[in-house]
Scaffold this motif. Structure first.
Motif, PDB file in Angstrom:
ATOM      1  N   MET A   1      29.446   6.990  28.880  1.00  0.00           N
ATOM      2  CA  MET A   1      28.395   5.975  28.829  1.00  0.00           C
ATOM      3  C   MET A   1      28.648   5.020  27.424  1.00  0.00           C
ATOM      4  N   SER A   2      28.305   3.790  27.573  1.00  0.00           N
ATOM      5  CA  SER A   2      28.770   2.920  26.495  1.00  0.00           C
ATOM      6  C   SER A   2      27.644   3.316  25.098  1.00  0.00           C
ATOM      7  N   ILE A   3      28.460   3.033  24.050  1.00  0.00           N
ATOM      8  CA  ILE A   3      27.605   3.261  23.006  1.00  0.00           C
ATOM      9  C   ILE A   3      26.899   1.974  22.438  1.00  0.00           C
ATOM     10  N   TYR A   4      25.742   1.862  22.352  1.00  0.00           N
ATOM     11  CA  TYR A   4      24.984   0.517  22.105  1.00  0.00           C
ATOM     12  C   TYR A   4      25.241   0.199  20.606  1.00  0.00           C
ATOM     13  N   LEU A   5      26.153  -0.747  20.508  1.00  0.00           N
ATOM     14  CA  LEU A   5      25.993  -1.409  19.191  1.00  0.00           C
ATOM     15  C   LEU A   5      25.514  -2.859  19.084  1.00  0.00           C
ATOM     16  N   ASP A   6      24.530  -3.114  19.600  1.00  0.00           N
ATOM     17  CA  ASP A   6      23.916  -4.521  19.611  1.00  0.00           C
ATOM     18  C   ASP A   6      22.563  -4.592  19.186  1.00  0.00           C
ATOM     19  N   CYS A   7      22.158  -3.786  18.148  1.00  0.00           N
ATOM     20  CA  CYS A   7      20.846  -3.617  17.759  1.00  0.00           C
ATOM     21  C   CYS A   7      20.157  -5.035  16.947  1.00  0.00           C
ATOM     22  N   ASN A   8      21.178  -5.889  16.496  1.00  0.00           N
ATOM     23  CA  ASN A   8      20.441  -7.167  16.101  1.00  0.00           C
ATOM     24  C   ASN A   8      19.979  -8.156  17.385  1.00  0.00           C
ATOM     25  N   ALA A   9      20.499  -7.786  18.398  1.00  0.00           N
ATOM     26  CA  ALA A   9      19.891  -8.306  19.667  1.00  0.00           C
ATOM     27  C   ALA A   9      18.247  -7.935  19.897  1.00  0.00           C
ATOM     28  N   THR A  10      18.407  -6.522  20.153  1.00  0.00           N
ATOM     29  CA  THR A  10      17.153  -5.735  20.345  1.00  0.00           C
ATOM     30  C   THR A  10      17.383  -4.453  19.935  1.00  0.00           C
ATOM     31  N   SER A  11      16.574  -3.689  19.356  1.00  0.00           N
ATOM     32  CA  SER A  11      16.698  -2.427  18.840  1.00  0.00           C
ATOM     33  C   SER A  11      16.171  -1.311  19.686  1.00  0.00           C
ATOM     34  N   PRO A  12      16.669  -0.350  19.768  1.00  0.00           N
ATOM     35  CA  PRO A  12      16.111   0.970  20.527  1.00  0.00           C
ATOM     36  C   PRO A  12      14.629   1.080  19.953  1.00  0.00           C
ATOM     37  N   ARG A 260       8.230   4.431   5.602  1.00  0.00           N
ATOM     38  CA  ARG A 260       8.345   5.893   5.148  1.00  0.00           C
ATOM     39  C   ARG A 260       9.930   6.424   5.033  1.00  0.00           C
ATOM     40  N   ASP A 261      10.695   5.874   6.420  1.00  0.00           N
ATOM     41  CA  ASP A 261      12.070   6.294   6.507  1.00  0.00           C
ATOM     42  C   ASP A 261      13.359   5.364   5.907  1.00  0.00           C
ATOM     43  N   LEU A 262      12.938   4.510   5.125  1.00  0.00           N
ATOM     44  CA  LEU A 262      13.901   3.649   4.637  1.00  0.00           C
ATOM     45  C   LEU A 262      15.291   4.240   4.243  1.00  0.00           C
ATOM     46  N   LYS A 263      15.144   5.286   3.244  1.00  0.00           N
ATOM     47  CA  LYS A 263      16.369   5.712   2.587  1.00  0.00           C
ATOM     48  C   LYS A 263      17.136   6.464   3.676  1.00  0.00           C
ATOM     49  N   LYS A 264      16.499   7.245   4.550  1.00  0.00           N
ATOM     50  CA  LYS A 264      17.072   8.088   5.468  1.00  0.00           C
ATOM     51  C   LYS A 264      17.847   7.217   6.486  1.00  0.00           C
ATOM     52  N   ARG A 265      17.189   6.295   6.633  1.00  0.00           N
ATOM     53  CA  ARG A 265      17.862   5.029   7.859  1.00  0.00           C
ATOM     54  C   ARG A 265      19.124   4.393   7.102  1.00  0.00           C
ATOM     55  N   GLN A 266      19.140   4.177   5.842  1.00  0.00           N
ATOM     56  CA  GLN A 266      20.158   3.433   4.993  1.00  0.00           C
ATOM     57  C   GLN A 266      21.150   4.460   5.010  1.00  0.00           C
ATOM     58  N   THR A 267      21.086   5.842   4.743  1.00  0.00           N
ATOM     59  CA  THR A 267      22.023   6.775   4.847  1.00  0.00           C
ATOM     60  C   THR A 267      22.798   6.947   5.925  1.00  0.00           C
ATOM     61  N   LYS A 268      21.904   7.075   7.051  1.00  0.00           N
ATOM     62  CA  LYS A 268      22.625   7.184   8.264  1.00  0.00           C
ATOM     63  C   LYS A 268      23.441   5.849   8.766  1.00  0.00           C
ATOM     64  N   ASN A 269      22.962   4.702   8.588  1.00  0.00           N
ATOM     65  CA  ASN A 269      23.710   3.507   8.581  1.00  0.00           C
ATOM     66  C   ASN A 269      25.145   3.290   8.026  1.00  0.00           C
ATOM     67  N   LYS A 270      25.159   3.901   6.731  1.00  0.00           N
ATOM     68  CA  LYS A 270      26.266   4.023   5.861  1.00  0.00           C
ATOM     69  C   LYS A 270      27.191   4.631   6.619  1.00  0.00           C
ATOM     70  N   HIS A 358      19.664   3.640  12.797  1.00  0.00           N
ATOM     71  CA  HIS A 358      19.553   5.089  12.802  1.00  0.00           C
ATOM     72  C   HIS A 358      19.440   5.605  14.052  1.00  0.00           C
ATOM     73  N   LEU A 359      19.202   4.919  14.975  1.00  0.00           N
ATOM     74  CA  LEU A 359      18.919   5.604  16.556  1.00  0.00           C
ATOM     75  C   LEU A 359      20.104   5.335  17.477  1.00  0.00           C
ATOM     76  N   THR A 360      21.268   4.919  16.702  1.00  0.00           N
ATOM     77  CA  THR A 360      22.523   4.609  17.581  1.00  0.00           C
ATOM     78  C   THR A 360      23.163   5.919  17.815  1.00  0.00           C
ATOM     79  N   ASP A 361      23.545   5.935  19.114  1.00  0.00           N
ATOM     80  CA  ASP A 361      24.031   7.424  19.780  1.00  0.00           C
ATOM     81  C   ASP A 361      25.383   7.640  18.957  1.00  0.00           C
TER      82      ASP A 361
END
Length: 378
Positions: A1-12, A260-270, A358-361
């Motif tokens: 299954m394709s990995i979704y890398l278009d979150c700037n278009a719309t996010s999960p 609430r989850d800003l730092k956690k999301r930034q860590t995953k994104n990095k 942070h929700l990217t598969d």
């Protein structure tokens, strides 16, 4: 299954948001405007709670937010809503940039047709507006400066704080399209010199069809906006219509979780950022924009000699990406954003946008994608 890398278009969508949406669709489905029974009171309480959660991210109060259908409508209200004030007070000059979303550029173009003077400022290869250019164009007749927070195609953060300093002694209104940065880079949008902020639910893991316009008070007065359509007294008579409580409640939760989850999301994104940077390096890609100003969840790059449409077609079973704004993808025109940053036709035609969250598969590692892409391209 394709990995979704278009979150700037719309996010999960965030799971907590789904729960809240379901609650106000199926159980607490009352009209916020109904004051005679418990269902209406419950709905009103949910809307007020959402207001508080959203404005807490920009250091505003609940009476400084207007709910809309999304950032496009918010941008239109912010820009076209100032028309009458501008005409009445002989303030018919607008400053914006070449990299703005079409939802900003096109309403401004409509005002230009009505005799407003418009300065559209260029950007350099870094993808950023130069605050000094704004300073040069600023004058007494300036009604509005409209510069986005984070570019939707490049992920480049714009110098909003510096622009605030440049215009601090001018009474023009400052509008920031915050669709891509709201809830992801928080401190900047708290600046009190920003009068109007547009946001969108489906860019911060909330529902589609809901957004808001922050209308910050100045000397206890709201910006002198006029409504674009009529039919009720909702949202301070600026945006009439029955409030979609389920969508508003969902957006409120999305804002609360973002804080609430800003730092956690930034860590995953990095982690994902580093993997994609390795991928780009191995594909001999050239970045579009200055990496030191990236938000961290989007990269735009070009591979020499590779057309973006061909690349996306070859890799669609591996990754879901785009070559620009989803709002203009049906036109198949080269990105106006990348065109404003470079004259290199190969880079313009080859520009690709990877955007994630942070929700990217992660079931298919980026390293595996890199290997498969190399097999296709080389």
């Amino acid at each position: 299954m394709s990995i979704y890398l278009d979150c700037n278009a719309t996010s999960p969508i965030e799971p907590e948001v789904v729960e809240k949406l379901t609650q106000y669709l199926t159980i607490d489905f009352g009209n916020e405007g109904s004051h005679t029974h418990e269902f209406g009171s419950t709905a009103k309480k949910a809307v007020q709670e959402a207001r508080d959660n959203i404005v807490s991210l920009v250091d505003a109060s609940r009476n400084e937010i207007i709910f809309t259908s999304g950032a496009t409508e918010s941008n239109n209200i912010a820009i076209l809503g100032l028309k009458e004030f501008g005409i009445k007070n002989n303030k018919k000059h607008i400053i914006t940039s070449t990299i703005e979303h079409k939802a900003v550029l096109e309403p401004i173009e409509e005002l230009k047709k009505l005799g407003f003077e418009v300065d559209v400022l260029p950007v350099d290869k870094s993808g950023r507006v130069n605050p000094k250019d704004i300073q040069k164009k600023l004058k007494e007749e300036t009604l509005l400066v409209s510069i986005m927070h984070v570019n939707n195609e490049t992920g480049i953060i714009q110098p909003i704080e510096e622009i605030c300093k440049v215009i601090e002694n001018n009474d023009c209104f400052f509008h920031v399209d915050g669709a891509q940065g709201f809830g992801k880079e928080i401190d900047t949008l708290k600046n009190k010199r920003i009068d109007l902020i547009s946001i969108s639910g489906h860019k911060i893991y909330g529902p589609k069809g809901i957004g808001a316009l922050i209308t910050r008070l100045r000397n206890y007065n709201k910006p002198p906006l006029q409504p674009l359509f009529f039919g009720g007294g909702q949202e301070s008579k600026l945006r009439p219509g029955t409030l979609p409580v389920h969508l508003i409640a969902g957006l409120g939760v999305a804002a609360k979780v973002a804080k609430r989850d800003l730092k956690k999301r930034q860590t995953k994104n990095k982690v994902i950022f580093d993997k994609i940077m390795d991928l780009i390096k191995n594909l001999k890609g050239e970045l579009n924009g200055d990496t030191k100003h990236l938000l961290g969840n989007c990269i735009n790059f070009s591979i020499p000699g590779v057309d973006a449409e061909a690349f996306m077609l070859m890799t669609k079973e591996l990754i879901s990406i785009s070559n620009g704004s989803a709002c203009t993808s049906s036109t198949y025109e080269p990105s106006h954003v990348i065109k404003s940053m470079t004259n290199n036709e190969d880079k313009i035609r080859g520009a690709l946008r990877f955007s994630w969250c942070h929700l990217t598969d992660n079931k298919i590692p980026v390293e595996e994608i890199e290997k498969k892409l190399q097999n296709i391209l080389y």
